[in-house]
Design a protein around this motif. Structure first.
Motif, short mmCIF file in Angstrom:
data_model
loop_
_atom_site.label_atom_id
_atom_site.label_comp_id
_atom_site.label_asym_id
_atom_site.label_seq_id
_atom_site.Cartn_x
_atom_site.Cartn_y
_atom_site.Cartn_z
N PHE A 170 0.82 -1.21 0.00
CA PHE A 170 0.00 0.00 0.00
C PHE A 170 0.86 1.26 0.00
N ILE A 171 2.09 1.17 0.48
CA ILE A 171 3.01 2.30 0.36
C ILE A 171 3.22 2.64 -1.11
N LEU A 172 3.38 1.61 -1.95
CA LEU A 172 3.59 1.84 -3.37
C LEU A 172 2.31 2.34 -4.05
N PHE A 173 1.17 1.75 -3.70
CA PHE A 173 -0.09 2.18 -4.31
C PHE A 173 -0.41 3.64 -3.99
N PHE A 174 0.04 4.11 -2.82
CA PHE A 174 -0.27 5.47 -2.36
C PHE A 174 0.44 6.52 -3.19
N VAL A 175 1.50 6.12 -3.91
CA VAL A 175 2.26 7.07 -4.73
C VAL A 175 1.35 7.76 -5.75
N THR A 176 0.41 7.00 -6.33
CA THR A 176 -0.49 7.59 -7.33
C THR A 176 -1.33 8.71 -6.74
N TYR A 177 -1.75 8.54 -5.49
CA TYR A 177 -2.52 9.61 -4.84
C TYR A 177 -1.66 10.85 -4.62
N LEU A 178 -0.38 10.66 -4.27
CA LEU A 178 0.53 11.80 -4.10
C LEU A 178 0.71 12.54 -5.43
N VAL A 179 0.81 11.78 -6.51
CA VAL A 179 0.91 12.40 -7.85
C VAL A 179 -0.35 13.19 -8.15
N TYR A 180 -1.50 12.63 -7.83
CA TYR A 180 -2.80 13.31 -8.01
C TYR A 180 -2.79 14.66 -7.29
N CYS A 181 -2.34 14.66 -6.05
CA CYS A 181 -2.30 15.90 -5.26
C CYS A 181 -1.25 16.87 -5.81
N SER A 182 -0.13 16.34 -6.30
CA SER A 182 0.94 17.21 -6.81
C SER A 182 0.49 18.04 -8.00
N LEU A 183 -0.48 17.53 -8.75
CA LEU A 183 -0.98 18.23 -9.93
C LEU A 183 -2.08 19.23 -9.58
N GLY A 184 -2.31 19.42 -8.27
CA GLY A 184 -3.31 20.38 -7.82
C GLY A 184 -4.73 19.88 -7.95
N LEU A 185 -4.90 18.58 -8.10
CA LEU A 185 -6.23 17.99 -8.26
C LEU A 185 -6.81 17.64 -6.90
N ARG A 186 -8.09 17.83 -6.74
CA ARG A 186 -8.77 17.50 -5.49
C ARG A 186 -10.16 16.95 -5.82
N GLY A 187 -10.78 16.32 -4.84
CA GLY A 187 -12.16 15.86 -5.01
C GLY A 187 -12.30 14.36 -5.01
N ALA A 188 -11.32 13.64 -5.55
CA ALA A 188 -11.41 12.18 -5.59
C ALA A 188 -11.05 11.59 -4.24
N ASN A 189 -11.68 10.49 -3.90
CA ASN A 189 -11.40 9.79 -2.65
C ASN A 189 -10.06 9.08 -2.75
N TRP A 190 -9.17 9.30 -1.76
CA TRP A 190 -7.84 8.69 -1.82
C TRP A 190 -7.92 7.17 -1.78
N VAL A 191 -8.94 6.64 -1.11
CA VAL A 191 -9.11 5.19 -1.04
C VAL A 191 -9.37 4.61 -2.44
N ASP A 192 -10.21 5.31 -3.21
CA ASP A 192 -10.52 4.86 -4.58
C ASP A 192 -9.26 4.84 -5.44
N ILE A 193 -8.46 5.89 -5.32
CA ILE A 193 -7.23 5.97 -6.14
C ILE A 193 -6.26 4.85 -5.76
N VAL A 194 -6.08 4.62 -4.48
CA VAL A 194 -5.17 3.56 -4.02
C VAL A 194 -5.66 2.19 -4.48
#
Length: 370
Positions: A264-288
């Motif tokens: 899950f540490i690795l899966f969480f990277v995609t959520y960090l990328v999502y946040c880095s692009l200034g995107l918000r609104g999606a559930n972090w659980v769904d992204i992971v």
């Protein structure tokens, strides 16, 4: 004349060393070239009709703190396997310093990334462990348990998504769900087979001896009683280690728990990328979970690192979430979790090869001197 002779001799030695290097590493060089070709072809097909300038601008504007956190997490991901190897070796009373376990993990990741279905990772780890006097039968068993736990987490996540988050599949995988179910089935089959090998050592020993006899029968190798006896002794050690783990079930439970955190540490990277692009609104659980589903789908495919399939599934599944930033998200997510880690692992692998080979050669010279 004398000086020119020594110069020619030195040049000759260098050429001979280069030829020997190419011969010894021909397979690895081919696999690396194939991976590079596969990556170039994949990104050409995916980005040929895209506005690269806009994608690059989006990447440059990404929040670097999130991206740095992602790089740290992928290093922790590989180090998670190091923790498992160290823990299991220590439970078997085998001396394996943690720093060495880190090297084994990066070596395994590098060779897994350049070989189909990650088939080259464990043999490379076993090779370097044997160079440092860790018994092959023990290292094989430990790494098989690591792999079982690794794949078991994927299966549990996959089944959990089917049972409790099926909307994710119907919403984001309408056209690609067949890959998810196929990957899940292949992982279940792989785990079942490996559990037989790990926890039925008597049957495994018979299979190994049978395989040896087949190779002898077809003249692939010569019959040597000493080799068969050595194989039998190695499998007896394997059996004792297997019996130990069967009677110490908490060791296996702890390995699975560490593997869950590691994955899950690795899966969480995609959520960090999502946040880095200034995107918000999606559930972090769904992204992971969606990133986990991609891992389930591509894990058993005969492609180095799932290259091509991973990128295609990412674009298909994360398109509604990343929107116009989907291609930037793909480059950053795969860039951190796969391509950056390959480069780090390559550096560690080269360092490991040099240091372990030199130490092994030094021990050999000392034995010959004695």
């Amino acid at each position: 004349m004398k000086g020119s002779f020594f110069t020619l001799e030195k040049v000759g030695r260098r050429k001979k060393a280069k030829v020997n290097f190419l011969k010894k590493n021909k397979k690895n060089i081919f696999q690396i070239l194939f991976l590079i070709l596969l990556c170039v072809g994949t990104f050409f097909l995916l980005f040929k009709d895209q506005e690269l300038g806009g994608i690059w601008d989006s990447i440059q504007k990404a929040n670097k703190l999130y991206l740095c956190a992602g790089v740290i997490l992928v290093v922790f991901f590989v180090s998670g396997e190091s923790t498992i190897i160290f823990y299991m070796m220590r439970s078997l009373k085998i001396h394996a310093p943690f720093i060495h376990c880190i090297k084994y993990s990066f070596v395994g990741f590098f060779y897994s990334c350049i070989t189909p279905s990650a088939s080259g990772g464990q043999p490379a780890q076993i090779y370097y462990m044997s160079k440092e006097k860790i018994d092959v039968s023990i290292s094989t068993l430990v790494l098989m348990i690591v792999t079982i736990a690794y794949k078991f987490v994927l299966v549990v996540v996959g089944v959990g998504v089917i049972l409790f988050q099926h909307d994710l599949i119907s919403t984001y995988m309408a056209k690609t769900e067949i890959f998810f179910y196929l990957g899940l089935l292949l992982n279940v089959g792989c785990i079942a087979f490996m559990m037989i090998l790990v926890f039925m050592p008597g049957l495994t020993k018979k299979m190994m001896i049978f395989g040896h006899n087949i190779l002898v029968k077809f003249h692939v190798m010569r019959h040597r009683e000493s080799r068969l006896e050595k194989l039998s002794k190695a499998m007896d050690k394997y059996g004792k280690a297997s019996d130990y783990f069967k009677s110490h079930k908490m060791v296996i439970v702890n390995v699975v728990l560490i593997s869950i955190l590691q994955r899950f540490i690795l899966f969480f990277v995609t959520y960090l990328v999502y946040c880095s692009l200034g995107l918000r609104g999606a559930n972090w659980v769904d992204i992971v979970l969606l990133q986990a589903v991609i891992s389930v789908a591509v894990d058993m495919l005969p492609l180095p690192g799932g290259v091509g399939a991973s990128e295609t599934l990412f674009l298909s599944m994360f398109g509604p979430i990343f929107g116009s930033s989907i291609y930037s998200g793909l480059l950053l997510s795969r860039g951190i979790s796969y391509y950056t880690l390959i480069l780090i692992s390559a550096v560690v692998t080269i360092y490991t090869h040099i240091t372990i080979t030199r130490a092994s050669e030094k021990r050999r010279r000392m034995r010959e001197g004695a």
